[in-house]
Write an enzyme that holds these catalytic residues in place. Structure first.
Site, PDB file in Angstrom:
ATOM      1  N   ASP A  19       9.286 -12.558  -4.667  1.00  0.00           N
ATOM      2  CA  ASP A  19       9.547 -11.298  -3.986  1.00  0.00           C
ATOM      3  C   ASP A  19       8.612 -11.139  -2.801  1.00  0.00           C
ATOM      4  O   ASP A  19       7.386 -11.177  -2.948  1.00  0.00           O
ATOM      5  CB  ASP A  19       9.398 -10.123  -4.957  1.00  0.00           C
TER       6      ASP A  19
ATOM      7  N   TYR B 136       7.625  -9.141   1.109  1.00  0.00           N
ATOM      8  CA  TYR B 136       7.109  -7.828   1.494  1.00  0.00           C
ATOM      9  C   TYR B 136       7.276  -7.745   3.008  1.00  0.00           C
ATOM     10  O   TYR B 136       6.317  -7.684   3.754  1.00  0.00           O
ATOM     11  CB  TYR B 136       5.630  -7.822   1.079  1.00  0.00           C
TER      12      TYR B 136
ATOM     13  N   HIS C  57       7.727  -0.371   5.526  1.00  0.00           N
ATOM     14  CA  HIS C  57       7.393  -0.220   4.097  1.00  0.00           C
ATOM     15  C   HIS C  57       5.928  -0.581   3.849  1.00  0.00           C
ATOM     16  O   HIS C  57       5.208   0.141   3.145  1.00  0.00           O
ATOM     17  CB  HIS C  57       8.313  -1.100   3.252  1.00  0.00           C
TER      18      HIS C  57
ATOM     19  N   ARG D  88      -3.984   2.820  -0.109  1.00  0.00           N
ATOM     20  CA  ARG D  88      -5.328   2.493   0.386  1.00  0.00           C
ATOM     21  C   ARG D  88      -5.805   3.389   1.524  1.00  0.00           C
ATOM     22  O   ARG D  88      -6.913   3.194   2.033  1.00  0.00           O
ATOM     23  CB  ARG D  88      -5.356   1.029   0.883  1.00  0.00           C
TER      24      ARG D  88
ATOM     25  N   GLU E 236      13.362  -0.422  -5.526  1.00  0.00           N
ATOM     26  CA  GLU E 236      13.107  -0.938  -4.180  1.00  0.00           C
ATOM     27  C   GLU E 236      14.397  -1.571  -3.692  1.00  0.00           C
ATOM     28  O   GLU E 236      14.949  -2.454  -4.352  1.00  0.00           O
ATOM     29  CB  GLU E 236      11.970  -1.974  -4.180  1.00  0.00           C
TER      30      GLU E 236
ATOM     31  N   GLU F  93      16.403  -4.052  -1.607  1.00  0.00           N
ATOM     32  CA  GLU F  93      16.097  -5.338  -0.971  1.00  0.00           C
ATOM     33  C   GLU F  93      17.370  -6.157  -0.811  1.00  0.00           C
ATOM     34  O   GLU F  93      18.391  -5.899  -1.447  1.00  0.00           O
ATOM     35  CB  GLU F  93      15.091  -6.140  -1.823  1.00  0.00           C
TER      36      GLU F  93
ATOM     37  N   ASP G  61      14.406  -4.256  -6.890  1.00  0.00           N
ATOM     38  CA  ASP G  61      13.141  -4.667  -7.501  1.00  0.00           C
ATOM     39  C   ASP G  61      12.525  -3.429  -8.155  1.00  0.00           C
ATOM     40  O   ASP G  61      11.629  -2.793  -7.607  1.00  0.00           O
ATOM     41  CB  ASP G  61      12.235  -5.239  -6.399  1.00  0.00           C
TER      42      ASP G  61
ATOM     43  N   ARG H 249       5.209   2.422 -10.513  1.00  0.00           N
ATOM     44  CA  ARG H 249       4.121   2.614  -9.542  1.00  0.00           C
ATOM     45  C   ARG H 249       2.772   2.887 -10.198  1.00  0.00           C
ATOM     46  O   ARG H 249       1.725   2.477  -9.674  1.00  0.00           O
ATOM     47  CB  ARG H 249       4.472   3.773  -8.604  1.00  0.00           C
TER      48      ARG H 249
ATOM     49  N   GLN I 293       1.522  -0.356 -11.464  1.00  0.00           N
ATOM     50  CA  GLN I 293       1.211  -1.187 -10.291  1.00  0.00           C
ATOM     51  C   GLN I 293      -0.142  -0.815  -9.672  1.00  0.00           C
ATOM     52  O   GLN I 293      -0.944  -1.693  -9.346  1.00  0.00           O
ATOM     53  CB  GLN I 293       2.323  -1.020  -9.236  1.00  0.00           C
TER      54      GLN I 293
ATOM     55  N   TYR J 120      -2.719  -4.030  -9.551  1.00  0.00           N
ATOM     56  CA  TYR J 120      -2.316  -4.929  -8.471  1.00  0.00           C
ATOM     57  C   TYR J 120      -3.447  -5.666  -7.761  1.00  0.00           C
ATOM     58  O   TYR J 120      -3.211  -6.674  -7.099  1.00  0.00           O
ATOM     59  CB  TYR J 120      -1.426  -4.196  -7.471  1.00  0.00           C
TER      60      TYR J 120
ATOM     61  N   LYS K 104       6.452  -5.005 -12.250  1.00  0.00           N
ATOM     62  CA  LYS K 104       7.722  -5.449 -11.666  1.00  0.00           C
ATOM     63  C   LYS K 104       8.422  -6.497 -12.513  1.00  0.00           C
ATOM     64  O   LYS K 104       9.447  -7.043 -12.107  1.00  0.00           O
ATOM     65  CB  LYS K 104       7.480  -5.986 -10.249  1.00  0.00           C
TER      66      LYS K 104
ATOM     67  N   THR L  69      14.932  -6.820 -12.714  1.00  0.00           N
ATOM     68  CA  THR L  69      15.336  -6.934 -11.316  1.00  0.00           C
ATOM     69  C   THR L  69      16.850  -7.056 -11.334  1.00  0.00           C
ATOM     70  O   THR L  69      17.391  -7.909 -12.036  1.00  0.00           O
ATOM     71  CB  THR L  69      14.724  -8.193 -10.669  1.00  0.00           C
TER      72      THR L  69
ATOM     73  N   THR M 215      11.077  -4.526   0.127  1.00  0.00           N
ATOM     74  CA  THR M 215      11.720  -3.227   0.311  1.00  0.00           C
ATOM     75  C   THR M 215      12.091  -3.017   1.769  1.00  0.00           C
ATOM     76  O   THR M 215      11.272  -3.226   2.660  1.00  0.00           O
ATOM     77  CB  THR M 215      10.747  -2.115  -0.125  1.00  0.00           C
TER      78      THR M 215
ATOM     79  N   GLU N  93       8.094   6.211  -1.184  1.00  0.00           N
ATOM     80  CA  GLU N  93       8.092   6.641   0.210  1.00  0.00           C
ATOM     81  C   GLU N  93       8.933   7.896   0.422  1.00  0.00           C
ATOM     82  O   GLU N  93       8.531   8.808   1.144  1.00  0.00           O
ATOM     83  CB  GLU N  93       8.635   5.519   1.105  1.00  0.00           C
TER      84      GLU N  93
HETATM   85 MN    MN Z   1       9.764  -5.691  -3.923  1.00  0.00          MN
END
Ligand code: MN
Length: 420
Positions: A133, A135, A140, A149, A206, A208, A240, A244, A247, A251, A260, A264, A356, A370
């Site tokens: 997967d 990014y 996104h 962050r 997500e 995709e 996906d 959260r 995650q 992560y 994740k 899927t 995403t 988001e």
């Molecule tokens: Mn993804």
């Protein structure tokens, strides 16, 4: 460059009347491949045409269509043996199917092996070898980076230089319609609190695009972006599903793991790269020059409009986002060239998630994180409010390309079941 042929002729019509209805996902110019549960009990391979499926397993057994020559490739219930034959055979088969289904061709009309799409259950179209997967959406990456962050560290410094990804789980890739059970995992209720083991309270989707690798590559072999593009069989819509809260805690430093790995979902029909030729375009302008091995000489991005809809249990639901794969900064060809740059082997049936797909506007964002700003701005759906997905909710995508004609991807959907 784009390589249009007679199978892309906008004037083509089929003797399957439903394929000629304006707005059908599956006109004769599309012919996507899937696998369905045949009433005999075996899984058969077919192409979608209008609201029907043309059964290729039967056509091969009859000898009408023999892409593998002596060797049968449509009798195993998965597309991998056909994918192994490579691009020239995929292209010849598309042309043969287009001829057989074209208005005026009576070869199949007396005894056509057609099934109603609504009457059969779809299966995973390929045995998914591996799932990676990526990014690839700048918007996104920026939005999620800000939420996780803060503004200053939103975009990690490597992002503009290479396609970022993690190796996902092929074992939990399922076909559209399969229920998704809310995962449990480690969650920190507050930044200073110790973790607890609990059902995710921030279950997300997500949106995709999934690239299906047709022909693989040997360990130690680097693919150029052109070789990578030629080895991609086609594309599906991909969800996906993401937890959260799990995650956020897990992560760093190695990326998503349990958040994740629980499911899927992909759409059942693989729209071939050849069918998508008229809808190829350049990716967004480079924000910083890429290293030569990521350069592309052809327009390898795709103009695919994707709607995301959400319905509560028993509700009518509504479209909550409308995005487009043209916004993806990295193409599948560049992602695959990067994937093999170290000598990593690729296999037929490998699945590459695009990442995403978030657009430039608030109504084109590709996940709840988001769309609701991490739950701070809930969405109104069916008279209820949603920060994230609730048990009983059904979340789906619909994708289509529009030009001289329209072609679609069908549906990629799943309903949320309570945690167990
Ligand atoms: Mn993804």
């Amino acid at each position: 460059m784009t390589n249009l042929n007679t199978t892309h002729d906008p004037g083509l019509r089929s003797w399957v009347d439903s394929a000629n209805v304006a707005g059908s996902d599956f006109p004769i110019q599309n012919l996507p491949y899937g696998v369905f549960a045949h009433p005999s009990g075996a899984d058969h391979i077919g192409v979608a045409i209008g609201d029907q499926i043309l059964d290729l397993t039967v056509l091969e057994a009859r000898g009408t269509l023999r892409p593998g020559g002596e060797r049968a490739v449509f009798d195993s219930g998965v597309l991998n043996p056909f994918l192994d034959l490579g691009q020239p055979v995929w292209s010849d088969t598309r042309r043969a199917l287009c001829d057989l289904l074209a208005a005026g061709n009576d070869t199949l009309r007396a005894d056509a092996p057609l099934m109603d799409q609504g009457a059969v259950q779809m299966r995973l179209p390929v045995r998914v070898s591996e799932f990676t997967d990526f990014y690839a959406s700048y918007e996104h990456a920026m939005n999620v980076g800000r939420i996780f962050r803060g503004d200053k560290a939103a975009l990690v410094p490597n992002w503009l230089h290479m396609p970022i990804a993690y190796n996902g789980r092929a074992s939990t890739v399922v076909v559209s319609g399969t229920p998704i059970t809310r995962p449990c995992g480690q969650i920190r209720p507050a930044p200073d609190a110790p973790p607890v083991f609990a059902p995710s309270a921030k279950l997300d989707f997500e949106v995709e695009l999934g690239a299906i690798v047709g022909t693989g590559s040997a360990m130690g072999t680097r693919l150029s972006t052109a070789q990578a593009q030629a080895s991609i069989f086609g594309f599906v819509l991909l969800n996906d599903w993401s937890a959260r809260d799990i995650q956020l805690w897990e992560y760093q430093p190695l990326g998503p793991f349990q958040s994740k790995a629980f499911g899927t979902t992909i759409s059942p029909w693989i729209v071939t790269a050849e069918a998508l030729e008229p809808f190829r375009m350049d990716p967004p302008e480079r924000r910083t020059p890429l290293l030569p091995y990521l350069h592309e000489d052809s327009p390898n991005a795709y103009d695919i409009l994707i709607d995301v809809w959400l319905a509560t249990q028993g509700g009518a639901g509504r479209v909550i986002s409308r995005t487009n794969s043209r916004h993806l900064y990295y193409t599948a060809a560049a992602q695959m060239a990067h994937h093999t740059a170290c000598g990593c082997a690729m296999r037929s049936g490998d699945l590459l998630g695009s990442g995403t797909i978030s657009g430039l506007t608030p109504d084109s964002l590709g996940c709840m994180l988001e769309l609701t700003q991490d739950g701070r701005a809930p969405l109104a759906v069916d008279g209820a409010l949603r920060e994230f997905l609730e048990d009983g909710d059904t979340l789906g995508f619909q994708g289509r390309c529009t030009g001289d004609y329209t072609l679609g991807f069908g549906t990629c959907a799943g309903q949320i079941r309570p945690a167990t």
